[in-house]
Design a protein around this motif. Sequence first.
Motif, PDB file in Angstrom:
ATOM      1  N   ARG A 505       0.828  -1.213   0.000  1.00  0.00           N
ATOM      2  CA  ARG A 505       0.000   0.000   0.000  1.00  0.00           C
ATOM      3  C   ARG A 505       0.858   1.257   0.000  1.00  0.00           C
ATOM      4  O   ARG A 505       0.578   2.211  -0.727  1.00  0.00           O
ATOM      5  N   MET A 506       1.909   1.234   0.815  1.00  0.00           N
ATOM      6  CA  MET A 506       2.760   2.423   0.914  1.00  0.00           C
ATOM      7  C   MET A 506       3.575   2.629  -0.360  1.00  0.00           C
ATOM      8  O   MET A 506       3.868   3.755  -0.738  1.00  0.00           O
ATOM      9  N   ASP A 509       1.148   4.130  -2.855  1.00  0.00           N
ATOM     10  CA  ASP A 509       0.785   5.509  -2.496  1.00  0.00           C
ATOM     11  C   ASP A 509       1.560   5.898  -1.246  1.00  0.00           C
ATOM     12  O   ASP A 509       1.131   5.610  -0.116  1.00  0.00           O
ATOM     13  N   PRO A 510       2.729   6.525  -1.394  1.00  0.00           N
ATOM     14  CA  PRO A 510       3.570   6.869  -0.226  1.00  0.00           C
ATOM     15  C   PRO A 510       2.844   7.698   0.827  1.00  0.00           C
ATOM     16  O   PRO A 510       3.233   7.671   2.003  1.00  0.00           O
ATOM     17  N   SER A 511       1.803   8.408   0.450  1.00  0.00           N
ATOM     18  CA  SER A 511       1.104   9.240   1.444  1.00  0.00           C
ATOM     19  C   SER A 511       0.378   8.411   2.488  1.00  0.00           C
ATOM     20  O   SER A 511      -0.003   8.918   3.549  1.00  0.00           O
ATOM     21  N   THR A 512       0.165   7.109   2.236  1.00  0.00           N
ATOM     22  CA  THR A 512      -0.529   6.269   3.215  1.00  0.00           C
ATOM     23  C   THR A 512       0.365   5.899   4.395  1.00  0.00           C
ATOM     24  O   THR A 512      -0.115   5.361   5.392  1.00  0.00           O
ATOM     25  N   ALA A 513       1.673   6.177   4.290  1.00  0.00           N
ATOM     26  CA  ALA A 513       2.586   5.828   5.379  1.00  0.00           C
ATOM     27  C   ALA A 513       2.163   6.491   6.690  1.00  0.00           C
ATOM     28  O   ALA A 513       2.225   5.877   7.763  1.00  0.00           O
ATOM     29  N   ALA A 514       1.729   7.746   6.610  1.00  0.00           N
ATOM     30  CA  ALA A 514       1.308   8.455   7.819  1.00  0.00           C
ATOM     31  C   ALA A 514       0.094   7.784   8.445  1.00  0.00           C
ATOM     32  O   ALA A 514      -0.007   7.657   9.681  1.00  0.00           O
ATOM     33  N   ALA A 515      -0.830   7.338   7.610  1.00  0.00           N
ATOM     34  CA  ALA A 515      -2.024   6.672   8.125  1.00  0.00           C
ATOM     35  C   ALA A 515      -1.672   5.335   8.774  1.00  0.00           C
ATOM     36  O   ALA A 515      -2.235   4.964   9.816  1.00  0.00           O
TER      37      ALA A 515
END
Length: 577
Positions: A505-506, A509-515
Motif C-alpha cells: 500500500r505504501m 501511495d507513499p502518502s498512506t505511510a502516515a495513516a
Amino acid sequence: MTELHGDGGPLPHIPDDLTIPQFLLDSHHPSRPVLKKPQPWLIEELTGREIGSDELRARTFGLANAFKMRWNIGEDDVVCIFGPNHIDYPVAIWASLRLGAIVSGANPAYTADELLYQLTTTKARLLIAHPVSISVALEAARLAGLPAECVILFDAVPGAPHANVQDLIAQGLEHTQQFAERRLKPGEGKRKLAFLSFSSGTTGRPKAVMIPHHSVIANVIQMAHWTQAKDESRPLELQRYKAGGRGLAVLPFYHIYGLLIILHFHLFIGHTLVVVEKFNFERFLDNIQRYRITNLCVVPPMAVLLCKHPAVKKYDLSSVRMLMSAAAPLSAELTNQLSELLPNAWIGQAYGMTETCTVVTFPQTDRRLGSLGSGGVLLPGCTARVVKPDGSLAGLGETGELIVSSPSIALGYFNNPQATAETFKEGWVVTGDEVYFNERKEIFVVDRIKELIKVRGFQVPPAELEGHLLDHPDVGDVCVVGVPDEYSGELPLAFVVPSAEAQARMKADPSTAAAVRDAIMKHVADHKTRYKHLAGVEFIDAIPKNPSGKLLRRVLRDRAKTLRKNGELVLKTRAKL
C-alpha cells in the motif's frame, strides 16, 4: 572493591513478629520520634479535613470488622485497591492487613484488560474502587468472575448498589470485634505476605512481587535510622526529617515509592500527610504554599515542571526544607535548577525497586547537595556489589551491574519460580542496572542492562508492547526501545517492519505511510494505559537480531539517538503526568 556496605550501622532491632499496622499504629520503636503535641496524621487536600491517630485506628478497626462480618476476609485473602489516592486508602490497607489478608494496589489508569490480569493473577476476593474507576472495575470484575457485591466504592454514589467504605466503617464500629487479629510468631514477619505489588520484568507481563511485613518495617527503620529523625540534638539545619513536618502525598499509594516512603516512612517519623487524589501542577504548587509543606517527594517530571513552568513564580515555596526525587535518575542540570529555585531546601535522590521493597540508597544527610547526578548513598544494612561483564567485581568508579542485599528485599515473584530464580539469588537482588559508586559510596545509574523502559517512574516492558503490536495487520516485525526524554525520563518508540500488505500500500501511495503509522499508535493507545502509549513509530527494513534471535535493542536505541540528533525523529510527547 569487593563489597560496599552502607554506613551508619548497626541498625536498631527490626521486629519480625509484628504486622505493619501493629508496628505503625499499636507500638513504639526506639528509632521513632515522640510528638510533643497532637497533630493530624492525614489531611484531605480539597476539603482540609484532618484525621488524627485515634480516628485512624478506629476507622481501621471498623473497616476490618466489616470485612470480616460481610465477606469473611481472612488469612491470605487478597484485597485489590483500584483507584487514585484517597484519605481512606491507608485505612483499607491496614484493615486488610489486620485480618491477615494481602493487599494489591492497582494503577487507576489501567484498562479493564490490565486490571483483569491483576485480579486473576492475585485471585483477589475484594476489589475496592474509586467512583471515577467504577466502570473499569466492574468490567474487570465481571471478566474475572468476581461477584458485583465484592466490588466496593471508597465513597457512596447515589443510586449505586455497591457497598462503600464510609458505610462499612460505620457498620463495623457498631459491632464488637468479630475477628481475631493476626499475631505473628517470632520470625514469621519475614514470611507473612503484606503486599503483592506489580513490577514489570524484562519479558512478558508485569509480575507480582511478594513483599512481607518485615520488609516494609525494615525499610522504614533503615530510613528513620539514616535520617536520624529522632535526634533533636543535631543542629537545626541538619534536621531535614524533623517530627512535625508536613509531606505532600501526591505520588500514588499503589506504587512502591508512594506506598512505602511517603505513606509509611513519613507517618512513622511524625509527619502529617496531605493526601492528593489527582496531580495538577498549579494545585500542587498551591498545596505547598497553603499547607506549608516541608518535605517533598517527587519524580523527575515534577522536577522539570518546577524548574520550567511559568506558574512557579506565583507561589511561595519557602517552607520546603527537603526535596527528594526517585523512580528515575535526575540530571545534574535539573538538580542545579532545583537548588536555585529552593535555596532553603536540601536536594537529593534515592534509588530502589519494588523487588528491594523500595530504597537501598537515600539522600545524603550531611550536606545540602550530594554529588550532582548521584542517586544517594547506601542505607545502613545494605550491601552492594558491582559486577563487571566478566563476573569480577568492579572497583570504585568502574561500571557494572548492581547486585544488592538488604533486610528489606522481597521474597520473589508470586507463582513465578523461573523469574524469581533470575532476579533473587541467595539473599541478593540482581537489579539489571548498570551503575558505579564513587569514594563517598554515592551511586550513579548509567543505564539499564535489563530492557525495561521507565516512563515517569512507571516500568514499561518492551515485550508487552511488541506482543500487542504484532497483532496489528500492518506490523510484520517490531522492536520497542526507550528514547531519552527530559520530561518523562524515557518514552517508548517502536521500530516496525511493515507487513507485506502494508508495504504494498505504501509503495503504491507513499502518502498512506502516515495513516499506517497513526493506526499502529492508535492500536496501542486503545488498549494500553497512558504511560505505555508509543511516542513514535519508525519504519525499518529489518529488526537487528543476534544469531539466537534475540533483539538487539541497543543497536536501535543508538539509531534512535542518531535520528533524533539529526532532526529526523519527531516524538509525540505530552507535558502532563
